[in-house]
Design a protein around this motif. Sequence first.
Motif, PDB file in Angstrom:
ATOM      1  N   ALA A  79       0.829  -1.207   0.000  1.00 59.85           N
ATOM      2  CA  ALA A  79       0.000   0.000   0.000  1.00 59.85           C
ATOM      3  C   ALA A  79       0.865   1.258   0.000  1.00 59.85           C
ATOM      4  N   VAL A  80       1.956   1.240   0.765  1.00 56.77           N
ATOM      5  CA  VAL A  80       2.860   2.399   0.789  1.00 56.77           C
ATOM      6  C   VAL A  80       3.505   2.607  -0.580  1.00 56.77           C
ATOM      7  N   ASN A  81       3.985   1.511  -1.180  1.00 51.19           N
ATOM      8  CA  ASN A  81       4.592   1.620  -2.513  1.00 51.19           C
ATOM      9  C   ASN A  81       3.590   2.165  -3.529  1.00 51.19           C
ATOM     10  N   SER A  82       2.362   1.669  -3.464  1.00 47.47           N
ATOM     11  CA  SER A  82       1.329   2.114  -4.409  1.00 47.47           C
ATOM     12  C   SER A  82       0.991   3.586  -4.207  1.00 47.47           C
ATOM     13  N   ALA A  83       0.941   4.024  -2.936  1.00 49.43           N
ATOM     14  CA  ALA A  83       0.619   5.422  -2.652  1.00 49.43           C
ATOM     15  C   ALA A  83       1.691   6.362  -3.208  1.00 49.43           C
ATOM     16  N   ILE A  84       2.957   6.013  -3.006  1.00 45.09           N
ATOM     17  CA  ILE A  84       4.048   6.838  -3.544  1.00 45.09           C
ATOM     18  C   ILE A  84       3.964   6.900  -5.065  1.00 45.09           C
ATOM     19  N   GLY A  85       3.752   5.734  -5.685  1.00 40.31           N
ATOM     20  CA  GLY A  85       3.641   5.699  -7.135  1.00 40.31           C
ATOM     21  C   GLY A  85       2.463   6.501  -7.659  1.00 40.31           C
ATOM     22  N   GLU A  86       1.338   6.458  -6.944  1.00 38.31           N
ATOM     23  CA  GLU A  86       0.155   7.210  -7.370  1.00 38.31           C
ATOM     24  C   GLU A  86       0.421   8.708  -7.339  1.00 38.31           C
ATOM     25  N   VAL A  87       1.054   9.182  -6.261  1.00 40.82           N
ATOM     26  CA  VAL A  87       1.346  10.616  -6.162  1.00 40.82           C
ATOM     27  C   VAL A  87       2.316  11.040  -7.266  1.00 40.82           C
ATOM     28  N   GLU A  88       3.354  10.238  -7.485  1.00 33.81           N
ATOM     29  CA  GLU A  88       4.324  10.572  -8.536  1.00 33.81           C
ATOM     30  C   GLU A  88       3.641  10.643  -9.910  1.00 33.81           C
ATOM     31  N   THR A  89       2.770   9.671 -10.179  1.00 27.74           N
ATOM     32  CA  THR A  89       2.074   9.657 -11.470  1.00 27.74           C
ATOM     33  C   THR A  89       1.197  10.885 -11.646  1.00 27.74           C
ATOM     34  N   LEU A  90       0.478  11.248 -10.600  1.00 27.99           N
ATOM     35  CA  LEU A  90      -0.422  12.389 -10.697  1.00 27.99           C
ATOM     36  C   LEU A  90       0.331  13.709 -10.742  1.00 27.99           C
ATOM     37  N   LEU A  91       1.468  13.792 -10.047  1.00 28.54           N
ATOM     38  CA  LEU A  91       2.292  15.001 -10.154  1.00 28.54           C
ATOM     39  C   LEU A  91       2.762  15.187 -11.591  1.00 28.54           C
ATOM     40  N   ASN A  92       3.235  14.115 -12.202  1.00 32.97           N
ATOM     41  CA  ASN A  92       3.684  14.193 -13.592  1.00 32.97           C
ATOM     42  C   ASN A  92       2.519  14.536 -14.515  1.00 32.97           C
ATOM     43  N   GLY A  93       1.376  13.895 -14.285  1.00 33.81           N
ATOM     44  CA  GLY A  93       0.210  14.171 -15.117  1.00 33.81           C
ATOM     45  C   GLY A  93      -0.301  15.582 -14.959  1.00 33.81           C
ATOM     46  N   TYR A  94      -0.253  16.106 -13.722  1.00 31.34           N
ATOM     47  CA  TYR A  94      -0.709  17.476 -13.475  1.00 31.34           C
ATOM     48  C   TYR A  94       0.182  18.473 -14.196  1.00 31.34           C
ATOM     49  N   GLY A  95       1.496  18.241 -14.151  1.00 35.10           N
ATOM     50  CA  GLY A  95       2.414  19.136 -14.850  1.00 35.10           C
ATOM     51  C   GLY A  95       2.197  19.119 -16.354  1.00 35.10           C
ATOM     52  N   ASN A  96       2.060  17.912 -16.918  1.00 35.10           N
ATOM     53  CA  ASN A  96       1.833  17.799 -18.360  1.00 35.10           C
ATOM     54  C   ASN A  96       0.481  18.361 -18.764  1.00 35.10           C
ATOM     55  N   SER A  97      -0.525  18.183 -17.913  1.00 39.96           N
ATOM     56  CA  SER A  97      -1.856  18.707 -18.212  1.00 39.96           C
ATOM     57  C   SER A  97      -1.841  20.230 -18.269  1.00 39.96           C
ATOM     58  N   GLN A  98      -1.109  20.849 -17.338  1.00 38.78           N
ATOM     59  CA  GLN A  98      -1.009  22.314 -17.360  1.00 38.78           C
ATOM     60  C   GLN A  98      -0.281  22.788 -18.618  1.00 38.78           C
ATOM     61  N   GLN A  99       0.747  22.053 -19.007  1.00 41.82           N
ATOM     62  CA  GLN A  99       1.495  22.433 -20.210  1.00 41.82           C
ATOM     63  C   GLN A  99       0.610  22.285 -21.451  1.00 41.82           C
ATOM     64  N   TYR A 100      -0.141  21.202 -21.504  1.00 45.27           N
ATOM     65  CA  TYR A 100      -1.056  20.973 -22.631  1.00 45.27           C
ATOM     66  C   TYR A 100      -2.099  22.079 -22.703  1.00 45.27           C
ATOM     67  N   GLN A 101      -2.651  22.447 -21.550  1.00 46.55           N
ATOM     68  CA  GLN A 101      -3.660  23.514 -21.519  1.00 46.55           C
ATOM     69  C   GLN A 101      -3.058  24.837 -21.965  1.00 46.55           C
ATOM     70  N   SER A 102      -1.850  25.112 -21.518  1.00 52.75           N
ATOM     71  CA  SER A 102      -1.192  26.370 -21.891  1.00 52.75           C
ATOM     72  C   SER A 102      -0.969  26.459 -23.400  1.00 52.75           C
ATOM     73  N   LEU A 103      -0.540  25.362 -24.011  1.00 55.86           N
ATOM     74  CA  LEU A 103      -0.309  25.358 -25.458  1.00 55.86           C
ATOM     75  C   LEU A 103      -1.619  25.527 -26.221  1.00 55.86           C
ATOM     76  N   LEU A 104      -2.695  24.900 -25.719  1.00 57.64           N
ATOM     77  CA  LEU A 104      -3.989  25.053 -26.385  1.00 57.64           C
ATOM     78  C   LEU A 104      -4.515  26.482 -26.258  1.00 57.64           C
ATOM     79  N   LEU A 105      -4.228  27.121 -25.134  1.00 57.04           N
ATOM     80  CA  LEU A 105      -4.642  28.515 -24.974  1.00 57.04           C
ATOM     81  C   LEU A 105      -3.920  29.404 -25.983  1.00 57.04           C
ATOM     82  N   GLU A 106      -2.656  29.105 -26.239  1.00 56.98           N
ATOM     83  CA  GLU A 106      -1.920  29.852 -27.267  1.00 56.98           C
ATOM     84  C   GLU A 106      -2.561  29.622 -28.639  1.00 56.98           C
ATOM     85  N   ALA A 107      -2.922  28.357 -28.899  1.00 59.18           N
ATOM     86  CA  ALA A 107      -3.557  28.051 -30.179  1.00 59.18           C
ATOM     87  C   ALA A 107      -4.911  28.734 -30.302  1.00 59.18           C
ATOM     88  N   GLU A 108      -5.636  28.800 -29.192  1.00 62.33           N
ATOM     89  CA  GLU A 108      -6.936  29.479 -29.206  1.00 62.33           C
ATOM     90  C   GLU A 108      -6.759  30.959 -29.519  1.00 62.33           C
TER      91      GLU A 108
END
Length: 484
Positions: A393-422
């Motif tokens: 459970a501890v290993n899974s929790a660490i992995g989940e946070v790491e995955t979501l941190l990476n996804g959150y960063g990429n999601s913000q970057q994706y949104q920023s690029l789309l705003l430029e395109a808009e």
Amino acid sequence: MKKLNLTVLTAALILTGCASAPNYEQPRSTLADTYLNRAVSGVNSGQSLTGQQTNAHWWSQFNDPTLNELIRDAQNQNIPLKVASERIRSAQAFNQIVESFKVPTVGLGAGYTSYGISENDPLLGAAVSSNNPLGTAIIDSDQSAFHAGMTIAWELDLFGRIDSQAKAASIRAEQAEIMCQGLTTLITSDVLHNYLQFRGAQERKTIALELVKDQQQTLALVEKIHHSGYGSQLDVARAKAMLAATRAVIPQLETAENAHQQRLAILLGESPRHMQERLAVNSPLPSFNGLIPTGLPSDLLQRRPDLRIAEREMAAQNAELAAAVANQYPKFYLTGTPGVLAGDFDDLFDSDSATWLASVGVSWNLFDGGRTDAMIKLQESRFEASALTYQHAVNSAIGEVETLLNGYGNSQQYQSLLLEAEAETEEAVGKALSLYQAGLIDYLSVLDAQRQQHAMRDRVVAARLQTANMVVGLNKALGGDWEI
């Protein structure tokens, strides 16, 4: 990230007199000092959150009063949460039941007894008959008495069996409380997710309806050009196909809108009609404005309900193991029945009417076909399994946070690029209008630029929705107390 090193005290049987019981210590885990993806935008990392409530009511940073109201009502009205509260009461009551075996059981009783002795009674028959050496009855054959007294019973818990059982029951009550907190987080995140999806579907439907309106104008213009002999049937077919494709999206968005609205009604324990009235006014998809405090990986051990439940499961299994070990030793009992007994009620409470009975007993199961030893091995296996479950459970929790941190960063970057395109599509529409007004292009070019603008707006809304859901998921993975 460093591999998790988990140190758990396994069951050690230490003789104390005749008793033997395992000791338990909370697991000590060696975790990385920081997250690998701590440098993403929108988070505040590097500082421990232990003992802090930095993410309490964090959803208020969406700045949406309707959302805040829904979350408040869900935590007060959700039926599974009410069931979880009842389970806490049940666990606490069971704990009290087990604790009661640690103290003597005292009962009160009183009554009236009347009985007759047969002259043929092998023991007392001669005493009530004249057929004896004395030639007369010694006692009356009819007897009656009033009695009152107490019964006292107590098992001496010399080897800690009852104490271990009480400790296990107490831990189960703790688990019920933690589970209720975890369910609060789950229900709140579900409300957030469905509300965001609902508003996203609403906003995307608004964009689609605007696009349908523009494409209807485009189709009318293409048909007019075709009828004048300057256009082709292919252009008309293409315009009709684009219009039909856009219209086809609207029912899907309405289905999504309705599904999330129904889900919100269930989460809040309200009727679908009432929820429809609450969400009748269209509102834009809210955006999160604030930093997410991630803390340190070690904070998860105390902030995530699933990890706390897993750790408490280890403690409960250890206590049940201790009870199984103590069960192989003798059980000692003290019993007593002090009271009063008299033939006449007026004499019942005289000092001469006192009566009592006291006893000490022992019970020791010397042979049971190996059942006691098997129970100990069973509890040892359950404890080891709970320790492995905690580590996973501890290993899974660490992995989940790491995955979501990476996804959150990429999601913000994706949104920023789309705003430029808009922004570029908006500029393209402006230039197309200027060229059309100057007579350099036809109006079809303007409508095509507007179509691209609407399509980009839809993609931006989808990106904003993805980012908002990442915010919810990351806060959920980080744990904490979400109760209002």
